[in-house]
Design a protein around this motif. Structure first.
Motif, short mmCIF file in Angstrom:
data_model
loop_
_atom_site.label_atom_id
_atom_site.label_comp_id
_atom_site.label_asym_id
_atom_site.label_seq_id
_atom_site.Cartn_x
_atom_site.Cartn_y
_atom_site.Cartn_z
N ASP A 172 0.87 -1.18 0.00
CA ASP A 172 0.00 0.00 0.00
C ASP A 172 0.91 1.24 0.00
O ASP A 172 1.57 1.52 1.00
N LEU A 173 0.98 1.94 -1.13
CA LEU A 173 1.80 3.15 -1.21
C LEU A 173 0.90 4.34 -0.89
O LEU A 173 0.21 4.86 -1.77
N ARG A 174 0.88 4.71 0.38
CA ARG A 174 -0.07 5.71 0.88
C ARG A 174 0.04 7.04 0.16
O ARG A 174 -0.97 7.66 -0.18
N ILE A 194 4.62 5.63 -13.86
CA ILE A 194 5.20 4.38 -14.35
C ILE A 194 6.55 4.09 -13.68
O ILE A 194 6.94 2.94 -13.50
N TRP A 195 7.22 5.18 -13.23
CA TRP A 195 8.51 5.05 -12.54
C TRP A 195 8.41 4.24 -11.25
O TRP A 195 9.39 3.75 -10.73
N LEU A 196 7.15 4.07 -10.74
CA LEU A 196 6.98 3.27 -9.51
C LEU A 196 7.32 1.81 -9.74
O LEU A 196 7.61 1.08 -8.79
N LEU A 244 9.65 12.18 2.02
CA LEU A 244 10.61 12.60 0.98
C LEU A 244 9.94 12.80 -0.37
O LEU A 244 9.07 12.01 -0.76
N PRO A 245 10.38 13.81 -1.12
CA PRO A 245 9.93 13.87 -2.52
C PRO A 245 10.56 12.68 -3.26
O PRO A 245 11.74 12.38 -3.05
N ILE A 246 9.77 11.99 -4.07
CA ILE A 246 10.29 10.78 -4.73
C ILE A 246 10.97 11.15 -6.04
O ILE A 246 10.43 11.92 -6.83
N GLY A 247 12.17 10.61 -6.23
CA GLY A 247 12.91 10.87 -7.46
C GLY A 247 13.38 12.31 -7.55
O GLY A 247 13.32 12.92 -8.61
N ALA A 248 13.89 12.86 -6.44
CA ALA A 248 14.29 14.27 -6.44
C ALA A 248 15.69 14.48 -5.88
O ALA A 248 16.09 15.61 -5.63
N GLY A 249 16.44 13.40 -5.66
CA GLY A 249 17.83 13.57 -5.22
C GLY A 249 18.05 13.45 -3.73
O GLY A 249 19.18 13.57 -3.26
N GLY A 307 11.15 16.50 -12.58
CA GLY A 307 11.30 15.06 -12.38
C GLY A 307 12.52 14.53 -13.12
O GLY A 307 12.90 15.05 -14.17
N ARG A 308 13.18 13.56 -12.57
CA ARG A 308 14.33 12.92 -13.20
C ARG A 308 14.50 11.54 -12.62
O ARG A 308 13.81 11.17 -11.67
N ASN A 309 15.45 10.81 -13.18
CA ASN A 309 15.58 9.42 -12.79
C ASN A 309 17.06 9.11 -12.63
O ASN A 309 17.85 9.31 -13.55
N1 LIG Z 1 7.94 5.75 -1.19
C1 LIG Z 1 8.16 5.08 -2.31
N2 LIG Z 1 7.24 4.22 -2.79
C2 LIG Z 1 7.48 3.53 -3.93
N3 LIG Z 1 8.60 3.63 -4.68
C3 LIG Z 1 9.52 4.46 -4.26
C4 LIG Z 1 9.37 5.23 -3.06
N4 LIG Z 1 10.45 5.98 -2.91
C5 LIG Z 1 11.26 5.71 -3.97
N5 LIG Z 1 10.70 4.79 -4.77
C6 LIG Z 1 11.27 4.23 -6.01
O1 LIG Z 1 12.51 4.89 -6.23
C7 LIG Z 1 12.47 5.64 -7.46
C8 LIG Z 1 13.19 6.96 -7.29
O2 LIG Z 1 14.55 6.67 -7.15
P1 LIG Z 1 15.67 7.58 -7.74
O3 LIG Z 1 16.93 6.94 -7.33
O4 LIG Z 1 15.46 7.83 -9.18
O5 LIG Z 1 15.48 8.99 -6.99
P2 LIG Z 1 15.90 9.40 -5.50
O6 LIG Z 1 16.38 8.19 -4.78
O7 LIG Z 1 14.78 10.15 -4.91
O8 LIG Z 1 17.11 10.41 -5.76
P3 LIG Z 1 18.72 10.13 -5.64
O9 LIG Z 1 18.94 8.72 -6.04
O10 LIG Z 1 19.32 11.10 -6.63
O11 LIG Z 1 19.05 10.46 -4.25
C9 LIG Z 1 11.01 5.83 -7.76
O12 LIG Z 1 10.83 5.95 -9.16
C10 LIG Z 1 10.38 4.55 -7.21
O13 LIG Z 1 10.49 3.50 -8.14
#
Ligand SMILES: Nc1ncnc2c1ncn2[C@@H]1O[C@H](COP(=O)(O)OP(=O)(O)OP(=O)(O)O)[C@@H](O)[C@H]1O
Ligand SMILES: C[C@@](O)(CCO)CC(=O)[O-]
Ligand SMILES: [Mg+2]
Length: 382
Positions: A55-57, A109-111, A139-144, A243-245
């Motif tokens: 469950d990803l709240r 889709i990045w999830l 945390l902001p997801i995928g933001a560094g 957004g970035r990856n």
């Molecule tokens: N709370 C979360 N729930 C589900 N997936 C997550 C969650 N947090 C991170 N992820 C997974 O991690 C990915 C983001 O990882 P990514 O390494 O690209 O960014 P980051 O870890 O936020 O930044 P950085 O690696 O630069 O510190 C998401 O696309 C997702 O797949």
């Protein structure tokens, strides 16, 4: 019984990307956490068969796999309490098939990378036992800020605690959150690193290490040194919301390195010197019992130099340049943190300047004021 584990995000003060190529880097935990709460269910619940649910709240999304489907795809797994084996290509392919039929919105889709890491960690540690896991993150997801590492560390912490592989936790009875012993942390960190590999492709291990162990660390070629720091540095974090990856950015730097091996080797070498100098400033300030703020001019210059070298690696972005220009108007120095390409920027601040945060937010960016260098993984049973 429910097990809750929380793991912090991080900032990288110097050395991102170059650390993947063997240079030193300096990182610190921040007080924004990802929490994984796990409840194992008896096989009889759910009509006898049971399911593994995630469950990803924050995304308001729930994913579920019947245990019978997991057994069919991955075989009869018994779970493993010891050190992890890397996820084999066959298992990765089987996990990719298990994504079919899960309704992941196109915009999110990045999830799927995080879901794959979850399935690998869950089934490797617990086998195909039914259970429900809820994940919540500040945390902001995928933001560094290390959201992927905090996800893998908190998940590994909860799963290994539920399996009985790691201990009962240390801490005073009055505290809700308890700390793990060193050996337990080492084991959690090894599992989390395997999860990061699924999300990142080629992680250095710095993000999962600082999320697991907390504090401020120097990290080089898998070796971690704890940096004692008095009066931690004050940083403003600005999320550009671009957004970035990380996986794509790390791959981009490696491609540039293979096109220009000598030039990039010199860049990585320069970053190594910056990280070494920055970590010795932090250590010396602690030894002399002086506040790190008295060394701020040197820190600022090192951050500025590191940002220039990150531009050389091709991981800056126009939104990051806007933050750099805006902070410079207030005579403040900034650098990107994490993988870059958008995401978050650090600004070294002597005292919190509301004016700069207000101006940055007027561009649509989001500012965080965080505590730096705090605790790593913690666990709570209830
Ligand atoms: N709370 C979360 N729930 C589900 N997936 C997550 C969650 N947090 C991170 N992820 C997974 O991690 C990915 C983001 O990882 P990514 O390494 O690209 O960014 P980051 O870890 O936020 O930044 P950085 O690696 O630069 O510190 C998401 O696309 C997702 O797949
Ligand atoms: C970009 C990178 O150096 C840091 C991401 O936070 C990747 C890594 O070290 O795994
Ligand atoms: Mg990451």
């Amino acid at each position: 019984m429910e097990v809750r584990a929380r793991a912090p995000g991080k900032i990288i003060l110097a050395g991102e990307h170059a650390v993947v190529h063997g240079s030193a880097a300096v990182a610190a935990a921040i007080d924004l956490y990802t929490t994984s709460s796990l409840r194992l269910l008896p096989e009889e619940e759910d009509g006898g068969a049971g399911a593994v649910e995630l469950d990803l709240r924050d995304s308001a999304l729930v994913f579920s796999w019947p245990c019978s489907r997991l057994r069919g795809a991955l075989g009869e797994l018994s779970g493993k309490a010891g050190a992890p084996a890397p996820c084999s290509p066959d298992k990765l392919a089987a996990i990719a098939k298990l994504m079919e039929g899960q309704e992941i919105p196109e915009a999110k889709i990045w999830l799927s990378a995080g879901l794959s890491a979850f399935l690998y960690l869950y089934t490797s540690i617990l086998g195909c036992r039914p259970g429900k896991t809820v994940v919540i993150s500040d945390l902001p997801i995928g933001a560094g800020l290390g959201s992927s590492a905090a996800f893998c560390v908190s998940m590994s912490g909860a799963l290994l605690t539920a399996s009985g592989a790691v201990g009962t936790g240390r801490g005073s009875g009055a505290e809700e959150w308890q700390l793990f012993g060193k050996d337990d942390l080492e084991l959690v960190n090894q599992w989390a690193f395997q999860g990061e590999k699924i999300i990142h492709g080629k992680p250095s291990g710095i993000d999962n290490s600082v999320s697991t162990f907390g504090s401020m660390i120097k990290f080089k070629k898998g070796e971690l040194t704890n940096l004692r720091s008095r009066n931690p540095v004050k940083m403003l974090i600005t999320d550009t919301r671009v957004g970035r990856n990380t996986k794509a950015l790390v791959a981009g730097v490696s491609e540039r390195a293979s096109r220009h091996p000598d030039a990039t080797a010199s860049v990585f070498n320069a970053v190594n010197s910056i990280s070494e100098e920055l970590s010795s400033i932090v250590e010396l300030a602690a030894e002399d019992e002086i506040a790190i703020t008295s060394k701020e001019d040197k820190l600022a210059e090192l951050m500025e130099m590191n940002q220039g070298l990150l531009q050389c690696m091709g991981v800056s972005h126009s939104s990051i340049e806007t933050v750099l220009r805006t902070s410079l108007k207030y005579s403040l120095v900034s650098k990107l943190t994490g993988a870059g390409g958008g995401g978050c920027v650090l600004t070294l601040i002597p005292t919190l300047l509301e004016k700069v945060a207000t101006e940055l937010e007027s561009y649509g960016f989001r500012c965080f004021k965080v505590e730096v260098g705090g605790r790593g993984l913690q666990v709570c049973r209830g």
